[in-house]
Scaffold this motif. Structure first.
Motif, PDB file in Angstrom:
ATOM      1  N   THR C  69     -45.108  17.447  44.881  1.00  0.00           N
ATOM      2  CA  THR C  69     -44.511  16.050  44.324  1.00  0.00           C
ATOM      3  C   THR C  69     -43.873  16.386  42.871  1.00  0.00           C
ATOM      4  OG1 THR C  69     -45.206  13.828  43.112  1.00  0.00           O
ATOM      5  CG2 THR C  69     -46.685  15.561  42.819  1.00  0.00           C
ATOM      6  N   HIS C  70     -43.584  15.330  42.337  1.00  0.00           N
ATOM      7  CA  HIS C  70     -42.307  14.822  41.097  1.00  0.00           C
ATOM      8  C   HIS C  70     -43.106  14.108  40.257  1.00  0.00           C
ATOM      9  CE1 HIS C  70     -39.622  13.344  43.644  1.00  0.00           C
ATOM     10  NE2 HIS C  70     -39.778  12.036  42.559  1.00  0.00           N
ATOM     11  N   LEU C  71     -42.891  14.352  39.318  1.00  0.00           N
ATOM     12  CA  LEU C  71     -42.820  13.049  37.267  1.00  0.00           C
ATOM     13  C   LEU C  71     -41.670  12.846  37.140  1.00  0.00           C
ATOM     14  CD1 LEU C  71     -46.045  14.973  36.160  1.00  0.00           C
ATOM     15  CD2 LEU C  71     -46.022  13.043  38.206  1.00  0.00           C
ATOM     16  N   THR C  72     -41.707  11.366  37.280  1.00  0.00           N
ATOM     17  CA  THR C  72     -40.074  11.196  36.058  1.00  0.00           C
ATOM     18  C   THR C  72     -40.823  10.836  34.851  1.00  0.00           C
ATOM     19  OG1 THR C  72     -39.667   9.402  37.204  1.00  0.00           O
ATOM     20  CG2 THR C  72     -39.066  11.547  37.659  1.00  0.00           C
ATOM     21  N   ALA C  73     -40.077  10.085  33.747  1.00  0.00           N
ATOM     22  CA  ALA C  73     -40.256   9.476  33.039  1.00  0.00           C
ATOM     23  C   ALA C  73     -41.149   8.305  33.475  1.00  0.00           C
ATOM     24  CB  ALA C  73     -39.038   9.005  32.368  1.00  0.00           C
ATOM     25  N   ASP C  74     -40.668   7.752  34.378  1.00  0.00           N
ATOM     26  CA  ASP C  74     -41.014   6.356  34.806  1.00  0.00           C
ATOM     27  C   ASP C  74     -42.525   6.332  35.471  1.00  0.00           C
ATOM     28  OD1 ASP C  74     -38.459   4.967  36.909  1.00  0.00           O
ATOM     29  OD2 ASP C  74     -38.220   4.574  34.421  1.00  0.00           O
ATOM     30  N   ASP C  75     -43.096   7.610  35.712  1.00  0.00           N
ATOM     31  CA  ASP C  75     -44.606   7.701  36.023  1.00  0.00           C
ATOM     32  C   ASP C  75     -44.785   7.947  35.098  1.00  0.00           C
ATOM     33  OD1 ASP C  75     -43.047  10.072  38.294  1.00  0.00           O
ATOM     34  OD2 ASP C  75     -43.990   8.188  38.973  1.00  0.00           O
ATOM     35  N   VAL C  76     -44.443   8.523  33.926  1.00  0.00           N
ATOM     36  CA  VAL C  76     -45.910   8.488  32.330  1.00  0.00           C
ATOM     37  C   VAL C  76     -45.945   6.978  31.700  1.00  0.00           C
ATOM     38  CG1 VAL C  76     -45.458   9.610  30.030  1.00  0.00           C
ATOM     39  CG2 VAL C  76     -44.280  10.347  32.093  1.00  0.00           C
ATOM     40  N   PRO C  77     -47.457   6.674  31.755  1.00  0.00           N
ATOM     41  CA  PRO C  77     -47.523   4.712  31.478  1.00  0.00           C
ATOM     42  C   PRO C  77     -47.149   4.646  29.627  1.00  0.00           C
ATOM     43  CG  PRO C  77     -50.043   6.427  32.675  1.00  0.00           C
ATOM     44  CD  PRO C  77     -48.767   7.418  32.725  1.00  0.00           C
ATOM     45  N   LYS C  78     -47.570   5.887  28.912  1.00  0.00           N
ATOM     46  CA  LYS C  78     -46.786   5.813  27.792  1.00  0.00           C
ATOM     47  C   LYS C  78     -45.941   6.908  27.308  1.00  0.00           C
ATOM     48  CE  LYS C  78     -47.323   4.447  23.097  1.00  0.00           C
ATOM     49  NZ  LYS C  78     -47.782   3.901  21.421  1.00  0.00           N
ATOM     50  N   ASN C  79     -44.724   6.659  27.137  1.00  0.00           N
ATOM     51  CA  ASN C  79     -43.768   7.699  27.425  1.00  0.00           C
ATOM     52  C   ASN C  79     -42.857   7.739  25.867  1.00  0.00           C
ATOM     53  OD1 ASN C  79     -42.109   9.773  28.620  1.00  0.00           O
ATOM     54  ND2 ASN C  79     -40.799   8.753  29.094  1.00  0.00           N
ATOM     55  N   VAL C  80     -44.802   7.690  25.449  1.00  0.00           N
ATOM     56  CA  VAL C  80     -43.221   8.226  23.872  1.00  0.00           C
ATOM     57  C   VAL C  80     -44.869   9.600  23.215  1.00  0.00           C
ATOM     58  CG1 VAL C  80     -43.421   7.423  21.430  1.00  0.00           C
ATOM     59  CG2 VAL C  80     -42.824   5.497  23.661  1.00  0.00           C
ATOM     60  N   TYR C  81     -43.895  10.131  22.370  1.00  0.00           N
ATOM     61  CA  TYR C  81     -44.723  10.907  22.020  1.00  0.00           C
ATOM     62  C   TYR C  81     -44.287  11.591  20.195  1.00  0.00           C
ATOM     63  CZ  TYR C  81     -46.396  16.055  20.653  1.00  0.00           C
ATOM     64  OH  TYR C  81     -47.026  17.052  19.691  1.00  0.00           O
TER      65      TYR C  81
END
Lengths: 273, 156, 447
Positions: C69-81
C-alpha cells in the motif's frame, strides 16, 4: 533483487562469463556493488562474481604479479613494495581490506583508488582478458584511454616491475582512516651518484583521474634533489592539477594540500634515495 | 526459483540457509539465523558494526554475499562470549564502562578479539589502527582502548 | 546523626546492568526486532529543495511484486507535525507528509509499504513525482534580504517573537557606550550545521494488537512525547498506543523529533500488519535534523585597560525549512549570547531564520554551545589585540554573585571563577596571585 549471482570457478571461466555478457555487473570484493544492491538499485541485473575465480594469487619473481582480486590486506603485507603496501594500508579499515581488492581499487574511480598513484610511480602494467585474448599495457596508457576496460573485458593481473630508488606515499584526508582522500601523492626517486637519474611523481584524488606529472619529474632529473629542484617540481605539480570544489574539500584547500604533500613526498624520497 | 541453499559453519555449528542472490551475510545472520548481535549501522562498509570473522579474518558482513561464505567458518559476537560467560574482552568492556549506547560494542569486540589473537600486547597506537573502521559516537574511544589494553593484560 | 548509615551507592563504582548485554550483542535494538508477516515502509522524498507538488503517480510502484500500500497527505488524520504543541508552542507549519509544497531536499511526500525491504526500496524509487521547482534560498542573511524566496507559509523568513522579528535583549545602552569606548573590536563567526550521526539509525516498528491497540518499538529519546504526538497526529486516544523503548543506539538530541512513529503506526492500522520503518544511513545523514548553523556578529566596545563596556550581538540561526526546536533554541541563545560575563551595556538580536535546508533541531546544549563558540573566539581576539592574558580577561569579567544578568536575573550560586581556577590547576597553567585570589563573591570587576 539481482537476477543472478554467477560465481566463476576459474580465471578462464571468469573471462568467458564477462566476455559473453558485457552488460553484467562484475563484482570482485563487492565494496561498491553490495551497497547499491541493498538499496535496490541493481534490480533485474545479472552479477558475475570473482570471489572464487582464483584471481587472487601473488607471485614475486623479480617483478611482483598481483592477481586482480587480491585483497588489499594482502597487498598491505607485501615485502619489497613499500610504496604499494603503504597505500594499501591507508585504505579504509582492517575489516574492509580483507574484502576490498587491488583490481577493484583500480576500477573504482577518483577520489577513491589510492593504489593508482603508487602503481603509476612504479611503472606498473595490467593484464586484461577479452574475447580476443589477453593484452598487456602500462597502467599509464590504460588511464589515458576513455575507460580502463572495454565492455566485456576483465582485469586479471597487475604487474609491478622490480623498482629501484626510494619511494614515499603521502595521503591527505579529513580523517586518519575511512575517509575519501583529498589528495594522494606517490614519489619515487633513483639517483646515479649524486644526480637524480629517474623520478616519478603521481597525484591522485584531485581530478577525475590519477596522473603522473611529467613536468615535475623533468624538473628533478639531473638535479641533486635539493630545495630548488623540489620547489620547481612542486610548482610544476601545482600548475598541472585543477582541483575542484566538492563535498570533500574546497579547491582552495586542495590546492594547498597538493603543494604540501608533493613537497613532503619529494623531500622524503629524495632524502632517502 | 532464484534462491540457493548455502551451508556454512556458524560459531562452530553447521547451518544452512536459503538465500536470494547477493543477500548479504549480515542480513542472513540477523534475519534468518537470529544472530542480531551483528548490527546494521550503515550497510555500506563505513561503520564497522557488522564486523564478524570469516575463517578468522575480520570481515564486514554487510559487504559479503552469503554465497561467498559457503563451506567457511563464520564467527559472530555470539560466538565470542555470552552474558552468562563473557570473554575477558567482553568483561573488560562491561567493567571498564567502554560501552554507552552499546550499538558499536559488538563490532568493537569483534575487531579487538581479532587483534588480540594476533597481537597479545598491542600498543595504544596499534589498537587505534585496528579500531579505525569502527565508529563510536558516544565514548570518545578512550574507554574502549583502555578496556582492550585491560583485557590484553588479563589474557596474558 | 551518630547512627546515620554510610552511603552504599554514592561514592562507589557500580555495575552498569545494560553493559553486559551491549558487550555480548544480546541487547535488543529496534532493528533487531521482527514479527511474522512484517512489512517494510520506505519514504518517497523530494529530490529538490523547494517545489510545488503537482502530482504523485503510484502506478508503476504498485506493479512492483510485494507492493502492499501507499500513504499520502490525505491519509494522515491530522497532517500537522508541531513538535512542541503539547506545551502550546506554535507555529503549526510542518506537515507529516507534504501535500502542496516541499521546502527541503528530502522532505517526505509519500510512504510505500511492501512485503520486503527491497521491494519497498524499489517501489519508492518508482513513484513518479510531478514537481514544479521553485527558487530556493540557503543563506541566512540572503533569506532576510528583500526579494528572497519565501520559505514559510506566513510570508516572511523569520519567526515572530511576540510581535518582534527577532528575540531581543536590551540592557543599558550599548550603542552609546560603544561610542564612548576607547576601541571597538568586531568579529564574524560562522558555524556549519552538525549532524548527530548516531551509529544506530532512527527507526520503529508498529504492530497492531488483537485488542485494537498498537505496540510501537521505537528508539526515540522522548518516548512519552512521541506517544502523545503520535496520538494527536492519528487522532486516537493515547491509551490506544503502547510505546516500547528506552534502548537508543545514540541520540544526542537527534532522536527527539517525532518523525517515524506516526506514519508507521498509521500504516500498521491501515494494513493490520506489523510495519518496520528504519532510516537508511543516507537518510540519517541528510534528512534527519541537525544542530542549527549560526552566523554571529559580535561588536564590543572596550577600554584600553581591557574592560568590556558594551557588547552587541546579532545572531542568525538557520532553522532550515521548519521550526522544530529552533525558535526555543534561539531564546536560549539570546539568554547566553553575551556570555557568562558582567558587561554593563548589552544588546542582543537573535533571528530565527528559515531557509530551504534540512530543518535543524535539538542537539546537546543547542542554542548555548553556538554562543560559546563565538564568544570565546571573540574573547581570545580581544585578549590578543590588547595583549592581555586570556585567563585574566575572562576572570575579570566573569559574573559574580549578585551581578545582574542582561535579562535581569540576579546571579546566585555562581561557581564560574572557582571552576576556572580548578581548570587552570588541572591544566598546569600558572595564574597570578591576584587571579588566584578571585572568587564568585568578590567584586573584582569595575561596574
Amino acid at each position: 533483487m539481482v537476477s543472478e549471482y554467477a560465481l566463476a570457478e576459474t580465471p578462464e571461466e571468469a573471462g568467458r562469463l564477462v566476455a559473453a555478457d558485457p552488460d553484467a555487473i562484475v563484482m570482485a570484493g563487492g565494496t561498491t556493488v553490495m551497497p547499491r544492491a541493498m538499496l535496490g538499485e541493481l534490480s533485474g541485473r545479472r552479477v558475475i562474481g570473482l570471489a572464487r575465480a582464483g584471481l587472487d594469487t601473488v607471485s614475486q619473481n623479480g617483478a611482483t604479479t598481483i592477481g586482480a582480486t587480491t585483497p588489499l590486506h594482502t597487498v598491505a603485507g607485501l615485502d619489497g613494495a613499500p610504496l604499494l603496501a603503504a597505500a594499501a594500508q591507508s585504505i579504509g579499515s582492517w575489516a574492509l581490506r580483507t574484502t576490498a581488492t587491488a583490481g577493484g581499487n583500480l576500477l573504482v574511480g577518483s577520489p577513491y583508488g589510492d593504489l593508482v598513484p603508487p602503481l603509476l610511480a612504479l611503472d606498473a602494467e595490467i593484464t586484461v582478458a577479452g574475447a580476443d585474448g589477453t593484452r598487456r599495457l602500462t597502467l599509464a596508457d590504460a588511464l589515458a584511454a576513455d575507460s580502463l576496460l572495454e565492455p566485456g573485458e576483465l582485469l586479471t593481473e597487475i604487474v609491478v616491475p622490480a623498482a629501484e630508488g626510494a619511494t614515499d606515499f603521502q595521503r591527505c584526508a579529513r580523517r586518519a582512516a575511512g575517509a575519501p582522500s583529498i589528495v594522494t601523492v606517490a614519489a619515487r626517486i633513483r639517483r646515479d651518484g649524486e644526480a637524480i637519474a629517474e623520478a616519478r611523481l603521481a597525484i591522485g584524488a584531485v581530478g577525475p583521474r590519477a596522473m603522473r606529472i611529467a613536468e615535475a619529474e623533468d624538473a628533478l632529473v639531473g638535479s641533486a634533489g635539493g630545495e630548488e629542484a623540489i620547489a620547481a617540481a612542486v610548482a610544476a605539480a601545482s600548475s598541472a592539477v585543477e582541483p575542484a570544489d566538492d563535498s570533500i574539500a574546497s579547491a582552495w584547500y586542495r590546492a594547498r594540500m597538493v603543494d604540501l604533500h608533493v613537497r613532503r613526498a619529494l623531500q622524503t624520497a629524495a632524502g632517502a634515495a | 526459483m532464484t534462491a540457493r541453499a548455502v551451508g556454512f559453519a556458524l560459531n562452530g555449528e553447521p547451518v544452512a540457509v536459503l538465500a536470494e542472490p547477493l543477500t548479504t551475510l549480515q542480513s542472513v545472520l540477523r534475519e534468518q539465523l537470529g544472530m542480531t548481535g551483528t548490527k546494521a549501522g550503515c550497510r555500506q562498509g563505513g561503520c564497522g558494526t557488522c564486523t564478524v570473522h570469516v575463517d578468522g579474518e575480520p570481515t564486514l558482513s554487510c559487504l559479503v554475499p552469503v554465497e561467498n561464505v559457503e563451506d567457511r567458518a563464520v564467527t559472530t559476537i555470539e560466538g565470542l562470549g555470552s552474558p552468562e560467560e563473557p570473554s575477558a574482552l567482553q568483561a573488560a568492556f562491561h567493567e571498564g564502562f567502554a560501552t554507552q549506547c552499546g550499538f558499536c560494542s559488538p563490532g568493537m569486540v569483534a575487531i579487538a578479539s581479532a587483534l588480540l589473537e594476533r597481537n597479545p600486547d598491542p600498543s595504544a597506537e596499534e589498537i587505534g589502527e585496528a579500531l579505525a573502521g569502527n565508529v563510536c559516537r558516544c565514548t570518545g574511544i578512550a574507554p574502549i582502548v583502555a578496556a582492550i589494553e585491560d583485557a590484553a593484560e588479563r589474557m596474558r | 546523626m551518630s547512627d546515620a548509615k554510610p552511603f552504599d551507592v554514592i561514592g562507589r563504582s557500580h555495575e552498569r546492568r545494560e553493559a553486559r548485554g551491549h558487550a555480548t550483542g544480546s541487547t535488543l535494538y529496534v532493528d533487531d526486532v521482527s514479527y511474522p508477516r512484517m512489512c517494510h515502509m520506505k519514504a518517497v522524498r523530494s529530490p529538490v529543495p523547494h517545489a510545488r507538488i503537482r502530482g504523485v503517480d503510484f502506478s508503476e510502484a504498485e506493479r512492483v511484486p510485494g507492493f502492499v500500500t501507499h500513504l499520502t497527505a490525505d491519509d494522515v488524520p491530522k497532517n500537522v507535525y508541531t513538535i512542541l504543541c503539547l506545551i502550546g508552542v506554535e507555529p503549526d507549519e510542518e506537515q507529516v507528509l507534504a501535500s502542496e509544497r516541499v521546502r527541503y531536499k528530502g522532505e517526505p511526500i509519500a510512504m510505500v509499504v511492501a512485503e520486503t525491504e527491497e521491494a519497498a526500496f524499489e517501489a519508492a524509487a518508482k513513484v513518479k513525482l510531478d514537481l514544479e521547482e521553485l527558487p530556493a534560498v540557503f543563506d541566512v542573511e540572503e533569506a532576510l534580504a528583500p526579494g528572497a524566496p519565501i520559505v514559510t507559509h506566513w510570508g516572511s523568513n523569520y519567526f515572530v517573537y511576540e510581535g518582534h522579528h527577532c528575540r531581543r535583549v536590551r540592557y543599558g545602552d550599548a550603542p552609546a557606550a560603544r561610542e564612548q569606548a576607547d576601541r571597538v573590536i568586531t568579529g564574524r563567526y560562522q558555524m556549519s550545521p552538525i549532524e548527530h550521526a548516531p551509529v544506530e539509525p532512527t527507526g520503529c516498528i508498529a504492530k497492531p494488537e488483537a485488542d485494537g491497540r498498537v505496540t510501537v518499538h521505537t528508539n526515540t529519546q522522548a518516548i512519552f512525547f512521541s506517544l502523545d504526538n503520535t496520538a494527536i497526529i492519528l487522532q486516537v486516544p493515547p491509551h490506544k498506543l503502547r510505546f516500547v523503548g528506552g534502548t537508543v543506539g545514540g541520540g544526542f538530541g537527534g532522536k527527539v523529533d517525532v518523525i517515524v512513529e506516526p506514519l508507521a503506526t498509521l500504516a500498521a492500522m491501515r494494513t493490520g500488519r506489523p510495519i518496520k520503518y528504519v532510516y537508511t544511513r543516507q537518510e540519517e545523514m541528510q534528512v534527519s535534523s541537525t544542530r542549527s548553523a549560526n552566523r554571529i556578529y559580535i561588536t564590543d566596545g572596550i577600554n584600553d585597560d581591557g574592560t568590556i563596556v558594551s557588547r552587541e550581538v546579532t545572531s542568525y540561526e538557520d532553522a532550515g525549512a521548519y521550526s522544530r526546536h529552533t525558535p526555543y533554541g534561539c531564546t536560549k541563545h539570546a539568554a547566553n549570547a553575551a556570555g557568562p560575563y558582567t558587561i554593563p551595556n548589552v544588546s542582543i538580536d537573535v533571528h530565527c531564520v528559515y531557509t530551504n535546508r534540512t530543518p535543524s533541531s535539538a542537539m546537546r546544549g543547542f542554542g548555548v554551545t553556538e554562543a560559546s563558540f563565538a564568544l570565546e573566539m571573540q574573547m581570545d581576539r580581544i585578549a590578543r589585540e590588547l595583549s592581555i592574558d586570556p585567563w585574566e580577561l575572562r576572570m575579570r569579567h566573569a559574573y559574580r554573585n549578585g551581578d545582574e544578568r542582561p535579562y535581569r536575573k540576579t546571579t546566585e550560586d555562581a561557581t564560574l571563577i572557582e571552576t576556572m581556577l580548578a581548570a587552570a590547576e588541572l591544566a598546569g597553567v600558572e595564574l597570578s596571585a591576584d587571579l588566584r585570589a578571585m572568587s564568585s563573591d568578590d567584586r573584582g570587576v569595575p561596574a
